[in-house]
Design an enzyme around this catalytic site. Structure first.
Site, PDB file in Angstrom:
ATOM      1  N   ARG A 189      44.966   7.179 -18.376  1.00 49.86           N
ATOM      2  CA  ARG A 189      45.529   8.579 -17.202  1.00 49.86           C
ATOM      3  C   ARG A 189      46.890   8.935 -18.082  1.00 49.86           C
ATOM      4  O   ARG A 189      48.016   9.767 -18.047  1.00 49.86           O
ATOM      5  CB  ARG A 189      46.335   8.331 -15.948  1.00 49.86           C
ATOM      6  CG  ARG A 189      44.499   8.837 -15.225  1.00 49.86           C
ATOM      7  CD  ARG A 189      44.903   8.536 -13.478  1.00 49.86           C
ATOM      8  NE  ARG A 189      43.941   6.350 -13.977  1.00 49.86           N
ATOM      9  CZ  ARG A 189      43.670   5.918 -13.090  1.00 49.86           C
ATOM     10  NH1 ARG A 189      44.102   6.638 -11.519  1.00 49.86           N
ATOM     11  NH2 ARG A 189      43.732   4.409 -13.373  1.00 49.86           N
ATOM     12  N   GLY A 190      47.910   8.108 -19.201  1.00 55.61           N
ATOM     13  CA  GLY A 190      48.570   7.382 -19.522  1.00 55.61           C
ATOM     14  C   GLY A 190      49.485   8.367 -20.125  1.00 55.61           C
ATOM     15  O   GLY A 190      50.285   8.468 -20.586  1.00 55.61           O
ATOM     16  N   GLU A 227      47.939   8.870 -27.653  1.00 52.72           N
ATOM     17  CA  GLU A 227      47.917   8.128 -26.620  1.00 52.72           C
ATOM     18  C   GLU A 227      49.030   7.456 -26.169  1.00 52.72           C
ATOM     19  O   GLU A 227      49.984   7.805 -26.851  1.00 52.72           O
ATOM     20  CB  GLU A 227      47.590   6.904 -27.468  1.00 52.72           C
ATOM     21  CG  GLU A 227      46.427   5.877 -27.563  1.00 52.72           C
ATOM     22  CD  GLU A 227      46.185   5.343 -26.090  1.00 52.72           C
ATOM     23  OE1 GLU A 227      46.600   5.753 -25.008  1.00 52.72           O
ATOM     24  OE2 GLU A 227      45.313   4.498 -26.635  1.00 52.72           O
ATOM     25  N   ASP A 256      48.356  -1.185 -27.573  1.00 51.47           N
ATOM     26  CA  ASP A 256      48.282  -2.145 -27.590  1.00 51.47           C
ATOM     27  C   ASP A 256      47.711  -3.203 -28.624  1.00 51.47           C
ATOM     28  O   ASP A 256      48.163  -3.299 -29.979  1.00 51.47           O
ATOM     29  CB  ASP A 256      48.852  -2.466 -26.336  1.00 51.47           C
ATOM     30  CG  ASP A 256      48.966  -3.774 -25.480  1.00 51.47           C
ATOM     31  OD1 ASP A 256      49.665  -4.477 -26.151  1.00 51.47           O
ATOM     32  OD2 ASP A 256      48.361  -4.138 -24.874  1.00 51.47           O
ATOM     33  N   GLY A 296      44.715  -2.468 -29.916  1.00 51.41           N
ATOM     34  CA  GLY A 296      44.640  -1.454 -31.127  1.00 51.41           C
ATOM     35  C   GLY A 296      42.943  -1.000 -30.418  1.00 51.41           C
ATOM     36  O   GLY A 296      41.947   0.045 -31.061  1.00 51.41           O
ATOM     37  N   THR A 314      41.375   0.361 -28.239  1.00 47.09           N
ATOM     38  CA  THR A 314      41.108   1.745 -27.299  1.00 47.09           C
ATOM     39  C   THR A 314      40.435   2.754 -28.081  1.00 47.09           C
ATOM     40  O   THR A 314      39.829   3.542 -28.228  1.00 47.09           O
ATOM     41  CB  THR A 314      42.378   2.265 -26.389  1.00 47.09           C
ATOM     42  OG1 THR A 314      42.156   1.517 -24.966  1.00 47.09           O
ATOM     43  CG2 THR A 314      41.695   3.580 -26.196  1.00 47.09           C
ATOM     44  N   LEU A 315      41.709   2.875 -29.843  1.00 44.89           N
ATOM     45  CA  LEU A 315      41.430   3.235 -30.980  1.00 44.89           C
ATOM     46  C   LEU A 315      40.362   3.482 -31.290  1.00 44.89           C
ATOM     47  O   LEU A 315      40.076   4.098 -31.635  1.00 44.89           O
ATOM     48  CB  LEU A 315      42.939   3.688 -31.549  1.00 44.89           C
ATOM     49  CG  LEU A 315      43.860   4.833 -30.702  1.00 44.89           C
ATOM     50  CD1 LEU A 315      44.870   4.449 -31.759  1.00 44.89           C
ATOM     51  CD2 LEU A 315      43.186   6.037 -30.415  1.00 44.89           C
ATOM     52  N   ARG A 351      54.691   5.828 -12.587  1.00 45.51           N
ATOM     53  CA  ARG A 351      53.728   7.106 -14.193  1.00 45.51           C
ATOM     54  C   ARG A 351      55.263   8.146 -13.680  1.00 45.51           C
ATOM     55  O   ARG A 351      55.117   8.755 -15.020  1.00 45.51           O
ATOM     56  CB  ARG A 351      52.757   7.115 -13.818  1.00 45.51           C
ATOM     57  CG  ARG A 351      51.640   6.512 -13.700  1.00 45.51           C
ATOM     58  CD  ARG A 351      50.046   6.958 -13.872  1.00 45.51           C
ATOM     59  NE  ARG A 351      49.057   6.381 -13.683  1.00 45.51           N
ATOM     60  CZ  ARG A 351      48.805   5.424 -14.604  1.00 45.51           C
ATOM     61  NH1 ARG A 351      49.584   6.043 -15.854  1.00 45.51           N
ATOM     62  NH2 ARG A 351      47.872   5.178 -14.739  1.00 45.51           N
TER      63      ARG A 351
HETATM   64  P1  XMP Z   1      45.062  -1.215 -26.102  1.00 42.29           P
HETATM   65  O1  XMP Z   1      45.231  -1.927 -26.503  1.00 42.29           O
HETATM   66  O2  XMP Z   1      43.642  -0.890 -26.167  1.00 42.29           O
HETATM   67  O3  XMP Z   1      45.800  -0.233 -25.081  1.00 42.29           O
HETATM   68  O4  XMP Z   1      45.110  -0.966 -27.375  1.00 42.29           O
HETATM   69  C1  XMP Z   1      45.719   0.863 -24.736  1.00 42.29           C
HETATM   70  C2  XMP Z   1      46.223   1.204 -23.512  1.00 42.29           C
HETATM   71  O5  XMP Z   1      46.311  -0.071 -22.435  1.00 42.29           O
HETATM   72  C3  XMP Z   1      47.760   0.452 -21.368  1.00 42.29           C
HETATM   73  N1  XMP Z   1      49.284  -0.314 -21.888  1.00 42.29           N
HETATM   74  C4  XMP Z   1      49.833  -0.112 -21.420  1.00 42.29           C
HETATM   75  N2  XMP Z   1      50.474   0.332 -20.184  1.00 42.29           N
HETATM   76  N3  XMP Z   1      52.199  -0.394 -19.964  1.00 42.29           N
HETATM   77  C5  XMP Z   1      51.444   0.749 -19.301  1.00 42.29           C
HETATM   78  O6  XMP Z   1      51.885   0.751 -18.785  1.00 42.29           O
HETATM   79  C6  XMP Z   1      51.906  -0.982 -21.088  1.00 42.29           C
HETATM   80  O7  XMP Z   1      53.085  -1.526 -21.943  1.00 42.29           O
HETATM   81  C7  XMP Z   1      50.752  -1.153 -21.794  1.00 42.29           C
HETATM   82  N4  XMP Z   1      50.170  -2.000 -22.917  1.00 42.29           N
HETATM   83  C8  XMP Z   1      48.993  -1.220 -22.712  1.00 42.29           C
HETATM   84  C9  XMP Z   1      47.935   1.376 -21.813  1.00 42.29           C
HETATM   85  O8  XMP Z   1      47.000   1.975 -20.579  1.00 42.29           O
HETATM   86  C10 XMP Z   1      47.230   1.740 -22.873  1.00 42.29           C
HETATM   87  O9  XMP Z   1      46.692   3.199 -23.410  1.00 42.29           O
HETATM   88 MG    MG Z   2      46.070   4.800 -21.908  1.00 40.53          MG
END
Ligand code: XMP
Ligand code: MG
Length: 200
Positions: free
Chosen positions: A63-64, A119, A123, A125, A127-128, A185
């Site tokens: 949702r971000g 995105e 964080d 990585g 997810t991608l 959000r």
């Molecule tokens: P990865 O680890 O897959 O993470 O790259 C991506 C997703 O992790 C969430 N994320 C955050 N959400 N504040 C947030 O609200 C943060 O500091 C944060 N760090 C990671 C987010 O959903 C992102 O798409």
């Molecule tokens: Mg996200």
């Protein structure tokens, strides 16, 4: 609440209903104005890079992404369409033990299309790293990535993000679509939350 701190402002950020909302203090990392300027720069760069392609398909990761995608899409000067995916992550467990799953797929057939994944933040990585091969198998004409924020120190995979708004340190950020336990959000600024989530 001192200078440089943000809180919900009724009528401006939405959801400002009092109760236990806004108990965790956040410190401003990027102001609304700083965000606006950077989104404009990204939109100009993307519009220029894709101008020869005709049409872009923005794929937002829910949702971000919802606020960044809304702002970015309105400032692109090229024709485009929008679709969304939802992925499970950060629901439980730590980054290492949490497999990423597709919980909502695209409605669009992306074969032959110029796809840009949008995105909120990269964080670890994971997810991608999960989504890119899934979409690549569907034979888009091109596949690139855009993240408003990236935490280089947390990256576990070798991953190229084609368009990045800002690199940030390992802090938990909220606002501009990003949440802490579902809250914050709709905050217009991006803030660093004083109480980071336990499950990382
Ligand atoms: P990865 O680890 O897959 O993470 O790259 C991506 C997703 O992790 C969430 N994320 C955050 N959400 N504040 C947030 O609200 C943060 O500091 C944060 N760090 C990671 C987010 O959903 C992102 O798409
Ligand atoms: Mg996200």
């Amino acid at each position: 609440m001192g200078a440089g701190m943000v809180s919900y402002r009724p009528g401006r950020n939405g959801f400002a209903t009092g109760g236990d909302m806004g108990r965790e203090q956040t410190e401003v990392l990027f102001s609304e104005e700083t965000i606006r300027v950077r989104v404009g720069e990204l939109a100009r760069q993307i519009s220029s890079d894709y101008s020869r392609y005709g049409e872009i398909l923005l794929v937002g990761i829910l949702r971000g992404c919802y606020i960044f995608l809304a702002d970015l899409s309105r400032r692109l000067t090229i024709p485009g369409r929008i679709d969304f995916v939802a992925l499970s992550s950060y629901e439980s467990g730590t980054a290492a033990e949490r497999p990423v799953r597709l919980v909502m797929d695209l409605r669009t057939d992306i074969a032959g299309k110029h796809v840009l994944i949008v995105e909120d933040i990269v964080d670890t990585g994971a997810t991608l790293d999960f989504l890119l091969p899934v979409l690549r198998r569907r034979k888009p004409a091109s596949l690139k990535t855009c993240a408003f924020l990236r935490k280089p120190s947390r990256l576990l995979k070798e991953l190229t993000v084609d368009y990045v708004g800002f690199d940030i340190p390992d802090v938990w950020v909220v606002g501009y679509g990003l949440d802490y336990m579902g809250r914050y959000r709709a905050l217009s600024d991006i803030g660093i939350i004083a109480t980071p989530p336990a499950a990382r």
